[in-house]
Structure formats: C-alpha cells, structure tokens
Design a protein around this motif. Structure first.
Motif, PDB file in Angstrom:
ATOM      1  N   SER A  22       0.841  -1.194   0.000  1.00 48.23           N
ATOM      2  CA  SER A  22       0.000   0.000   0.000  1.00 48.23           C
ATOM      3  C   SER A  22       0.878   1.246   0.000  1.00 48.23           C
ATOM      4  CB  SER A  22      -0.914   0.016   1.227  1.00 48.23           C
ATOM      5  OG  SER A  22      -1.884  -1.010   1.143  1.00 48.23           O
ATOM      6  N   VAL A  31      -3.947   9.797   0.908  1.00 48.92           N
ATOM      7  CA  VAL A  31      -4.133   8.501   0.266  1.00 48.92           C
ATOM      8  C   VAL A  31      -5.611   8.342  -0.057  1.00 48.92           C
ATOM      9  CG1 VAL A  31      -3.967   5.995   0.508  1.00 48.92           C
ATOM     10  CG2 VAL A  31      -2.149   7.467   1.415  1.00 48.92           C
ATOM     11  N   GLU A  33      -8.631   5.893  -1.466  1.00 46.13           N
ATOM     12  CA  GLU A  33      -9.132   4.566  -1.810  1.00 46.13           C
ATOM     13  C   GLU A  33      -9.935   4.721  -3.092  1.00 46.13           C
ATOM     14  OE1 GLU A  33     -10.852   1.331   1.016  1.00 46.13           O
ATOM     15  OE2 GLU A  33     -12.549   2.528   0.297  1.00 46.13           O
ATOM     16  N   ASN A  34      -9.394   4.199  -4.180  1.00 46.79           N
ATOM     17  CA  ASN A  34      -9.994   4.451  -5.489  1.00 46.79           C
ATOM     18  C   ASN A  34     -11.305   3.696  -5.663  1.00 46.79           C
ATOM     19  OD1 ASN A  34      -7.905   6.147  -6.560  1.00 46.79           O
ATOM     20  ND2 ASN A  34      -6.619   4.325  -6.774  1.00 46.79           N
ATOM     21  N   GLU A  98      -5.844  -0.154  -6.050  1.00 46.91           N
ATOM     22  CA  GLU A  98      -6.918   0.040  -5.077  1.00 46.91           C
ATOM     23  C   GLU A  98      -6.741   1.307  -4.265  1.00 46.91           C
ATOM     24  OE1 GLU A  98      -8.526  -4.406  -4.066  1.00 46.91           O
ATOM     25  OE2 GLU A  98      -6.638  -3.819  -3.103  1.00 46.91           O
ATOM     26  N   ARG A  99      -5.488   1.725  -4.061  1.00 43.35           N
ATOM     27  CA  ARG A  99      -5.214   2.948  -3.291  1.00 43.35           C
ATOM     28  C   ARG A  99      -4.053   3.706  -3.935  1.00 43.35           C
ATOM     29  NH1 ARG A  99      -6.537  -1.032   0.181  1.00 43.35           N
ATOM     30  NH2 ARG A  99      -4.402  -1.783   0.525  1.00 43.35           N
ATOM     31  N   THR A 100      -4.108   5.025  -3.858  1.00 46.04           N
ATOM     32  CA  THR A 100      -3.077   5.868  -4.460  1.00 46.04           C
ATOM     33  C   THR A 100      -2.766   7.040  -3.545  1.00 46.04           C
ATOM     34  OG1 THR A 100      -3.955   5.331  -6.664  1.00 46.04           O
ATOM     35  CG2 THR A 100      -2.416   7.173  -6.519  1.00 46.04           C
TER      36      THR A 100
END
Length: 324
Positions: A22, A31, A33-34, A98-100
């Motif tokens: 992550s 951050v 959560e897409n 899933e997260r960026t």
C-alpha cells in the motif's frame, strides 16, 4: 493491495494484476481509496515510453476518484472520508490500483452524490481544457478553430467555452458532428474530407480565426497557423511549436503550449488551487446535469488492460472509465 504493474515498457498487454505494498502517505499527501479510474492517452503512451524517474515494477495511471483514507501531517484543508477526484503526477505510482497517494493540492473535492465514474472522467480532460482556455483572453464574437473536437478534451473545451460567446468551428469526423454541435460547436468540418481546409475561408477572409486550438500534433498545428488573424493565438495541446510556424513580423501570432502534468513539477500552490477550483466547478456542473462527462465505456477493474487497448486503438468520442 491489488494494482496493475509493469516491469518494462510495452503495450497495455504488458500490465499484470499483482499484490503490491500500500502507498505511504507523505506529509503533504493524501491517500485515496480508489472507486473509479479515468483512462487517458497519456497512460498508454507512458507505458510504452517509460520514464527514468520510475522504479520497477511501476503502477501507471494519472486520473482517479475515491475517498480519502489517510491525510498527511501538513495537510489542513482535507480530511478522512472526503470524496475526491485527482490528476496524479505521472512520475509517481499511479491510479491503476486500489489505493493511491497523491499530492493533497491536486485533490478535487466532490459534491455529495456525484457518481465516482463521472468524477474520474473530469481531471485530465477537464483541467487540460481549462488550461487551454486560460491562454486566451475573452473576446465575444471571435471565430475559433478547434481540431480533434470529438475527443474527451475537445468535448470539455466546447462545453467550457460555451459562455465566452465564440463562434467555434470544430473539426471532427462526420459521424460525430451532431454530438459536437450539441456540445457547443457552431460549424463542423469533416477531417476525412480531402477539401475540408477549403471550407475555412469565411466571407472571403483567408485568416478568419482569432485562435486555433489544436489537439492533433505540433506539425498539424503549424499547418493551420496561416489561418490565424493578426495578433491571434495558436494553442497546442499535443506537442508544441519548437520553431515559429510563420515568418517574423507578419501576422505576429502568439504561441501557447499546454501540459497538465508539467504543473506537478513547476506549478505553484496558488495555480493548483485555481485548477482545483475549476475542477470543482466542472464536478458541480456534472452533478447538476449541466456538463456532459462524455462517458462512452465503464468497465470493471479486471477489464482495465483491454479498455486501455481500446483507448489506444480508438476512436474515442469521450471518456473510458474503470470501476473498482
């Protein structure tokens, strides 16, 4: 988390879905959560080109939308739980995950209830269009030539320019003329017609356009420079003019280049604040039904590489979005 990565340059088929660490939230980051990922031509281009700043394996993707799940220590204007859209720096690990982790200043707060698939279609096309329009002073009644008008950026430009009072000549395939006119074009020209440039003389004027906004290439833009009136403007969204396209001291046109990602390295916080405000305005207009996000395809996360290939192959009369 799950993310699409590649270990070398190549086409969309070089992407593989993998488990990766992550992202770490830096002090000036958030951050996300897409929930949705917006696909853009810059994605497949840089997967093919690569970049010396990348470490491998690399997670590509510049546009996304989702919910903030972590906030950096220096961030004061955003909080956990906020829905946002974003354009991330393509030098960083991206949105195909899933997260960026993104720079907090690039986060666009979203109105309550705006679907994430709509939000993910806003950043790159909408902010690029806003950048291009910012190059041009307001001049109601001016004639503008817009090439590549049926694409995502072209459609955003037409809608954002609607309040400027311009007479917009749009260049697009004939099959897209009705849609392009609905978005704001006054006149349409079919680039597949070998004589389409002959139609650009207006009332006998061989230099009828106050500005040309080109979305094709630097060479294509240069070929249209002679159509621009004295003291007019040439705006390049693909490439730029490395040399002046016309002799000095003739029509003395102004040359403009547009590069959204460059602002991650060179844009000030104030400039990003202005861009984010424009993104919020577009998001609000989408929520009110006053701005068409031009969605042509919404697919699942598993179909991302295939959708990116379809984007590369074209045509793309709008935006392709991936849902998580």
């Amino acid at each position: 988390m799950k993310a699409y990565v590649h270990n070398a340059v190549g086409g969309p088929d070089c992407l593989r879905l993998d488990e990766v660490a992550s992202p770490i939230c830096g002090p000036s980051d958030v951050v996300v959560e897409n929930r949705a990922i917006g696909l853009n031509p810059v994605d497949w281009k840089f997967i093919e080109w690569g970049h010396e700043a990348w470490s491998w394996p690399h997670v590509p993707g510049v546009d996304g939308a989702g919910v903030i799940i972590e906030v950096g220590a220096e961030v004061r204007h955003l909080s956990v739980g906020m829905p946002v859209a974003y354009h991330n720096d393509l030098l960083r690990p991206g949105s195909f995950a899933e997260r960026t982790a993104i720079p907090a200043r690039a986060a666009i707060p979203l109105p309550v209830g705006l679907p994430f698939e709509v939000a993910a279609a806003i950043p790159c096309p909408g902010l690029t269009a806003a950048q291009a329009l910012a190059k041009l002073p307001s001049r109601p009644g001016a004639r503008i030539l817009l090439t590549g008008a049926s694409g995502a950026v072209g459609g955003a430009l037409l809608q954002l320019a609607g309040s400027r009072g311009w007479i917009i000549h749009a260049v697009a395939s004939a099959s897209q003329h009705a849609r392009v006119k609905a978005l704001g074009a006054a006149v349409c020209h079919d680039y597949r017609d070998s004589d389409w440039r002959r139609e650009l003389t207006v009332n006998g004027d061989s230099r009828p356009f106050w500005a040309v906004i080109d979305l094709v290439s630097g060479a294509h833009a240069a070929s249209l420079a002679s159509l621009i009136a004295a003291n007019g403007h040439l705006v390049c969204i693909q490439d730029r003019q490395e040399t002046a396209p016309l002799p000095a001291f003739t029509s003395t046109i102004s040359l403009h280049e547009v590069g959204l990602n460059a602002l991650h390295g060179f844009g000030t916080d104030r400039l990003w604040s202005e861009l984010v405000a424009k993104g919020q305005s577009i998001a609000d207009s989408c929520a009110q039904g006053a701005f068409d996000p031009q969605l042509i395809e919404v697919v699942t996360f598993e179909d991302l590489p295939a959708a990116l290939q379809r984007l590369k192959d074209g045509p793309n009369p709008g935006n392709r979005v991936v849902m998580l």
